[in-house]
Design a protein around this motif. Structure first.
Motif, PDB file in Angstrom:
ATOM      1  N   UNK A 461      -6.993 -72.846  27.723  1.00  0.00           N
ATOM      2  CA  UNK A 461      -6.201 -72.047  26.791  1.00  0.00           C
ATOM      3  C   UNK A 461      -5.286 -71.058  27.529  1.00  0.00           C
ATOM      4  N   UNK A 462      -5.668 -70.666  28.715  1.00  0.00           N
ATOM      5  CA  UNK A 462      -4.769 -69.807  29.484  1.00  0.00           C
ATOM      6  C   UNK A 462      -3.497 -70.566  29.859  1.00  0.00           C
ATOM      7  N   UNK A 463      -3.646 -71.835  30.235  1.00  0.00           N
ATOM      8  CA  UNK A 463      -2.472 -72.650  30.558  1.00  0.00           C
ATOM      9  C   UNK A 463      -1.610 -72.863  29.318  1.00  0.00           C
ATOM     10  N   UNK A 464      -2.260 -73.025  28.152  1.00  0.00           N
ATOM     11  CA  UNK A 464      -1.490 -73.156  26.907  1.00  0.00           C
ATOM     12  C   UNK A 464      -0.739 -71.863  26.611  1.00  0.00           C
ATOM     13  N   UNK A 465      -1.374 -70.722  26.890  1.00  0.00           N
ATOM     14  CA  UNK A 465      -0.712 -69.433  26.682  1.00  0.00           C
ATOM     15  C   UNK A 465       0.476 -69.277  27.632  1.00  0.00           C
ATOM     16  N   UNK A 466       0.346 -69.751  28.859  1.00  0.00           N
ATOM     17  CA  UNK A 466       1.462 -69.683  29.796  1.00  0.00           C
ATOM     18  C   UNK A 466       2.639 -70.517  29.303  1.00  0.00           C
ATOM     19  N   UNK A 467       2.317 -71.646  28.636  1.00  0.00           N
ATOM     20  CA  UNK A 467       3.404 -72.462  28.080  1.00  0.00           C
ATOM     21  C   UNK A 467       4.143 -71.694  26.985  1.00  0.00           C
ATOM     22  N   UNK A 468       3.395 -70.949  26.159  1.00  0.00           N
ATOM     23  CA  UNK A 468       4.039 -70.111  25.143  1.00  0.00           C
ATOM     24  C   UNK A 468       4.872 -69.013  25.803  1.00  0.00           C
ATOM     25  N   UNK A 469       4.361 -68.446  26.897  1.00  0.00           N
ATOM     26  CA  UNK A 469       5.034 -67.307  27.530  1.00  0.00           C
ATOM     27  C   UNK A 469       6.309 -67.705  28.258  1.00  0.00           C
ATOM     28  N   UNK A 470       6.380 -68.941  28.714  1.00  0.00           N
ATOM     29  CA  UNK A 470       7.569 -69.388  29.445  1.00  0.00           C
ATOM     30  C   UNK A 470       7.376 -69.287  30.949  1.00  0.00           C
ATOM     31  N   UNK A 471       8.189 -70.056  31.660  1.00  0.00           N
ATOM     32  CA  UNK A 471       8.002 -70.154  33.117  1.00  0.00           C
ATOM     33  C   UNK A 471       8.218 -68.820  33.825  1.00  0.00           C
ATOM     34  N   UNK A 472       9.013 -67.924  33.227  1.00  0.00           N
ATOM     35  CA  UNK A 472       9.325 -66.654  33.884  1.00  0.00           C
ATOM     36  C   UNK A 472       8.497 -65.498  33.336  1.00  0.00           C
ATOM     37  N   UNK A 473       7.310 -65.796  32.793  1.00  0.00           N
ATOM     38  CA  UNK A 473       6.540 -64.751  32.111  1.00  0.00           C
ATOM     39  C   UNK A 473       6.165 -63.594  33.038  1.00  0.00           C
ATOM     40  N   UNK A 474       5.939 -63.881  34.312  1.00  0.00           N
ATOM     41  CA  UNK A 474       5.543 -62.804  35.231  1.00  0.00           C
ATOM     42  C   UNK A 474       6.654 -61.749  35.368  1.00  0.00           C
ATOM     43  N   UNK A 475       7.886 -62.178  35.315  1.00  0.00           N
ATOM     44  CA  UNK A 475       8.987 -61.222  35.465  1.00  0.00           C
ATOM     45  C   UNK A 475       9.141 -60.341  34.227  1.00  0.00           C
ATOM     46  N   UNK A 476       8.552 -60.756  33.114  1.00  0.00           N
ATOM     47  CA  UNK A 476       8.702 -60.009  31.867  1.00  0.00           C
ATOM     48  C   UNK A 476       7.478 -59.157  31.519  1.00  0.00           C
ATOM     49  N   UNK A 477       6.492 -59.106  32.404  1.00  0.00           N
ATOM     50  CA  UNK A 477       5.266 -58.362  32.117  1.00  0.00           C
ATOM     51  C   UNK A 477       5.530 -56.891  31.757  1.00  0.00           C
ATOM     52  N   UNK A 478       6.414 -56.172  32.477  1.00  0.00           N
ATOM     53  CA  UNK A 478       6.561 -54.738  32.191  1.00  0.00           C
ATOM     54  C   UNK A 478       7.177 -54.414  30.835  1.00  0.00           C
ATOM     55  N   UNK A 479       7.816 -55.388  30.159  1.00  0.00           N
ATOM     56  CA  UNK A 479       8.490 -55.059  28.899  1.00  0.00           C
ATOM     57  C   UNK A 479       8.201 -56.073  27.783  1.00  0.00           C
ATOM     58  N   UNK A 480       7.348 -57.041  28.023  1.00  0.00           N
ATOM     59  CA  UNK A 480       7.025 -58.062  27.021  1.00  0.00           C
ATOM     60  C   UNK A 480       5.510 -57.995  26.747  1.00  0.00           C
ATOM     61  N   UNK A 481       5.140 -57.636  25.528  1.00  0.00           N
ATOM     62  CA  UNK A 481       3.714 -57.429  25.218  1.00  0.00           C
ATOM     63  C   UNK A 481       2.909 -58.709  25.385  1.00  0.00           C
ATOM     64  N   UNK A 482       3.468 -59.852  25.009  1.00  0.00           N
ATOM     65  CA  UNK A 482       2.717 -61.098  25.154  1.00  0.00           C
ATOM     66  C   UNK A 482       2.510 -61.429  26.630  1.00  0.00           C
ATOM     67  N   UNK A 483       3.561 -61.317  27.420  1.00  0.00           N
ATOM     68  CA  UNK A 483       3.432 -61.578  28.855  1.00  0.00           C
ATOM     69  C   UNK A 483       2.434 -60.613  29.483  1.00  0.00           C
ATOM     70  N   UNK A 484       2.458 -59.342  29.054  1.00  0.00           N
ATOM     71  CA  UNK A 484       1.518 -58.356  29.588  1.00  0.00           C
ATOM     72  C   UNK A 484       0.089 -58.683  29.185  1.00  0.00           C
ATOM     73  N   UNK A 485      -0.105 -59.168  27.955  1.00  0.00           N
ATOM     74  CA  UNK A 485      -1.456 -59.533  27.498  1.00  0.00           C
ATOM     75  C   UNK A 485      -1.976 -60.732  28.279  1.00  0.00           C
ATOM     76  N   UNK A 486      -1.108 -61.710  28.516  1.00  0.00           N
ATOM     77  CA  UNK A 486      -1.495 -62.852  29.348  1.00  0.00           C
ATOM     78  C   UNK A 486      -1.846 -62.379  30.754  1.00  0.00           C
ATOM     79  N   UNK A 487      -1.075 -61.447  31.279  1.00  0.00           N
ATOM     80  CA  UNK A 487      -1.341 -60.926  32.624  1.00  0.00           C
ATOM     81  C   UNK A 487      -2.702 -60.244  32.687  1.00  0.00           C
ATOM     82  N   UNK A 488      -3.130 -59.602  31.582  1.00  0.00           N
ATOM     83  CA  UNK A 488      -4.433 -58.951  31.578  1.00  0.00           C
ATOM     84  C   UNK A 488      -5.555 -59.962  31.786  1.00  0.00           C
ATOM     85  N   UNK A 489      -5.396 -61.168  31.214  1.00  0.00           N
ATOM     86  CA  UNK A 489      -6.395 -62.215  31.422  1.00  0.00           C
ATOM     87  C   UNK A 489      -6.334 -62.743  32.848  1.00  0.00           C
TER      88      UNK A 489
END
Length: 773
Positions: A461-489
């Motif tokens: 499910x983490x990989x499925x969440x990464x698919x929702x977040x998009x390939x560049x999700x790490x770059x959006x962690x500081x301003x994107x709540x979903x990317x930040x929540x994924x980063x917490x996991x």
């Protein structure tokens, strides 16, 4: 007497759990209680033969009342409670109780209403293995057996329980019934399979449709009570009895139809519909009961039929009106099928059969409106902190986006409590396609895998969440709540190493709202990463921030772990004056909030074992150390740093206890998980120091606690009723492997049987003990 959804007040028993101190002396206000018959009608007819049979067989532990809707099962239960001097406790099943943990809580409430139990029974409530079989089931059996007075436990609408685990829960209660106590099961469908053994053992008293059907005398007595048995109406009564074929509610509803038709067209009218299946009742209710209700009131009924229980504020919000209190009060007096749930008439419910008719009308006349009504109900419950019903209504509306947001918002509360099954219940009735379609549900499913120690589920499910977040999700962690929540996991599992964990945590701290409990987790993980990589001062600051946020946001497991990690660092630096109080505070939080069942508490409990051992509390430390080892086994595959740190600190505690065998086993475990990323951190140094200390000890034989990780996993299942083959199925191991592990466990614990091994393991804290034991 009166039955709500809690405890039956049978003359000699106190008020129900939900009704307050004084309930009127009626049984559900004369309404259909189980989809069967009205107490106002069938209650006129004393079921003398059935009551004699119940009285003569009060030594038979399990009573089954099985018949379709309308056979008077609940009415008979009411009359039985009137005639029986024993207290009768009632658990009414609703669809959302088709969950072993939720059902267990209701059963505990019912049994404790008879005589309060010692210990916190609710602490062991879980639907997940191995705790379900090893702890909850024995605890329920023990609770049922421990009541100090004879009683009858009635479970109504058993047919709504579809999950096999729920029937295992009922069987556990049945197995514990003392002499002259009984479990009564009321159901519309075929009896659960587990009753076959009960029947074969002669421990089952059964009442089927033929037993519960009215005979001619009872039918005529009912009709006479309704005014259809007087002179000149004998032919009508005979016709009704013949058409009803003993079906009590069919007889009653046909008689009611005649009476109402006579009011409209004259005394000569005798036409009735032929009774059929449940559809007959629905059609009758719509045509004869609802037809006489004014359109605005019928609209109120139809639109509020989506609610399990009704009160004025909720109905006003759902219907966007302000007169629900008046309408409900009027309906409570006008319709027998609108049931008051409290003496003051503030809370109501509709009978099941009425709900069926109303929902059918809603689907026919306003199919577009039902989702909107569910959404309004969801919003109302959310605003009042009712997260569970808010999620139920969001899912009923088909609004997975809202359901996902609510579920994710509730995850911190799940990880903060000692009841980890709540998140599982929110996702239980959603299939993989539905979960995968909504990004927050996907993220919640990943966290559930982490929380339950299931790395495969978590990764999927983490990989499925990464698919929702998009390939560049790490770059959006500081301003994107979903990317930040994924980063917490991702930070929690530390897949990319400690430095990556630290970087992710810093992004999470910036990207999540200030009130998010995951920010507290991010500060905790950052503090751990910084201290392990040698930046002690910065790490200490992060740990203190995690402690502060955990306390402020009510995420007590984070607060406890932050205190414990600070305390361990101090103890390992020989600063006992600082470390001791910090760990003691962490231990107090664990005890006060029931966190010792959470795998995420392994760090705090490990620190507590070290402190107890250092203070010379050896017996207490051994039990705490056993608990720490058990919890560590559930998180080692998810948190690689703790797979090393946990066993090393536990090894130091074992050394202080003089248990060289266990200390050596723990060092071997730690070394097996010490990858290159961790080898050049404080953990590598600490492993070398621990092995050096261990080398100076004289090891005397094999320690009773020196079980391997594989043996510990098998040990958790030994208190259950599962066979070795079934345990192997849960652990994906062969029966032979399980048997080999079990024999090794017996040898190391110096016992000769499974029961002795369980008792010894519980005394060491290696297996969780039921409350009060």
């Amino acid at each position: 007497m009166r039955v709500g959804s809690g405890i039956l007040r049978a003359g000699r028993v106190g008020p129900t759990l939900e009704e307050g101190p004084s309930a009127p002396d009626v049984y559900d206000s004369g309404v259909l209680h189980d989809g069967s018959t009205t107490a106002a009608a069938v209650g006129m007819v004393e079921r003398e033969a059935l009551l004699r049979r119940l009285h003569d067989h009060r030594d038979v532990p399990v009573v089954l009342l099985r018949a379709g809707a309308g056979f008077g099962k609940s009415s008979l239960a009411s009359q039985w409670a009137d005639a029986d001097p024993r207290p009768h406790a009632v658990v009414r099943i609703a669809r959302f109780l088709d969950d072993p943990a939720a059902l267990a809580l209701r059963l505990i409430d019912a049994l404790e209403s008879i005589v309060p139990a010692g210990g916190d029974m609710r602490a062991v409530v879980t639907g997940a293995e191995p705790g379900f079989s090893a702890l909850l089931l024995p605890a329920l059996t023990s609770l049922a057996a421990s009541r100090e007075r004879e009683y009858v436990l009635v479970v109504d609408d058993v047919h709504l329980l579809t999950r096999p685990e729920c029937h295992v829960v009922l069987q556990a209660v049945a197995d514990g019934l003392p002499e002259d106590c009984q479990l009564a099961l009321l159901t519309r469908e075929e009896p659960p399979a587990w009753l076959a053994r009960t029947r074969a053992e002669g421990r089952l008293l059964e009442f089927g449709p033929a037993d519960l059907a009215f005979d001619e005398v009872e039918s005529l007595r009912l009709l006479a009570g309704l005014g259809l048995g007087a002179s000149g109406t004998g032919a009508v009564a005979t016709d009704l009895v013949e058409r009803a074929e003993g079906w009590p509610v069919g007889l009653y509803l046909m008689a009611l139809s005649i009476l109402r038709r006579r009011e409209r067209v004259g005394a000569g009218s005798t036409s009735v519909s032929h009774p059929g299946r449940d559809r007959f009742v629905v059609d009758y209710l719509r045509a004869e009961v609802l037809a006489d209700i004014p359109d605005p009131t019928r609209e109120f009924l139809r639109r509020t039929s989506i609610l399990d229980e009704l009160d004025a504020p909720l109905c006003d919000a759902v219907l966007e009106r302000d007169d629900a209190a008046t309408v409900l009060s009027g309906l409570g007096h006008q319709l027998a099928l609108v049931v008051a749930l409290d003496p003051e008439g503030r809370r109501y419910r509709y009978h099941h059969l009425l709900v069926d008719a109303l929902l059918a009308e809603l689907e026919e006349h306003e199919p577009w409106l039902a989702p909107e009504l569910h959404l309004r109900a969801s919003s109302w419950f959310e605003a009042r902190g009712g997260l569970d019903p808010a999620i139920r209504h969001a899912k009923a509306a088909g609004h997975l986006e809202r359901a996902g947001a609510l579920v994710w918002a509730g995850v911190p509360a799940c990880i903060a409590s000692g009841h980890p099954d709540r998140l599982s219940s929110w996702l239980a009735d959603l299939d993989d396609v539905q979960i995968r379609s909504e990004r927050w549900l996907t993220l919640a499913a990943a966290w559930l895998g982490l929380q339950t120690g299931d790395p495969d589920r978590m990764t999927r499910w983490r990989l499925a969440a990464e698919a929702h977040a998009g390939w560049d999700w790490r770059s959006r962690i500081p301003f994107d709540e979903y990317a930040a929540s994924l980063a917490a996991i991702v930070a929690t599992i530390c897949e990319g190493g400690l430095r990556d964990m630290i970087e992710l945590c810093r992004g999470v701290q910036r990207g999540l709202p200030p009130e998010s409990g995951f920010r507290a987790a991010a500060f905790l993980n950052e503090g751990i990463g910084l201290t392990l990589t040698g930046r002690l001062h910065d790490g200490q600051a992060s740990l203190q921030q995690a402690e502060h946020l955990g306390r402020a946001l009510g995420v007590h497991v984070i607060e406890a772990n932050a205190l414990a990690w600070q305390g361990m660092l101090a103890l390992l630096a020989d600063d006992w004056a600082t470390g001791g109080p910090l760990i003691a505070r962490a231990g107090d939080l664990v005890q006060r909030h029931g966190l010792d069942r959470l795998a995420t508490s392994a760090s705090a409990i490990t620190a507590l074992a070290l402190l107890q051992a250092a203070r010379g509390s050896k017996d207490e430390a051994r039990v705490t150390l056993g608990t720490a080892r058990r919890l560590t086994g559930r998180v080692r595959r998810i948190a690689p740093w703790f797979a090393v740190a946990g066993p090393l600190v536990q090894a130091r505690a074992a050394i202080l206890l003089g248990d060289g065998g266990l200390a050596r086993t723990l060092c071997i475990e730690a070394k097996a998980h010490l990858g290159p990323d961790l080898a050049d951190t404080l953990l590598g140094e600490y492993l070398a120091d621990t092995e050096a200390v261990l080398g100076t000890m004289q090891v005397h034989g094999v320690s009773a606690g020196a079980l391997t990780a594989a043996e510990l996993r098998v040990l958790q299942f030994l208190p259950s009723r599962l066979t070795f083959q079934q345990i192997g199925e849960h652990l994906f191991l062969s029966q032979t492997t399980i048997k080999t592990h079990a024999q090794s466990i017996y040898r190391k614990l110096a016992v000769s049987s499974r029961d002795e091994a369980v008792a010894r393991a519980r005394s060491l804290g290696l297996v969780e003990s039921p409350p009060g034991s």
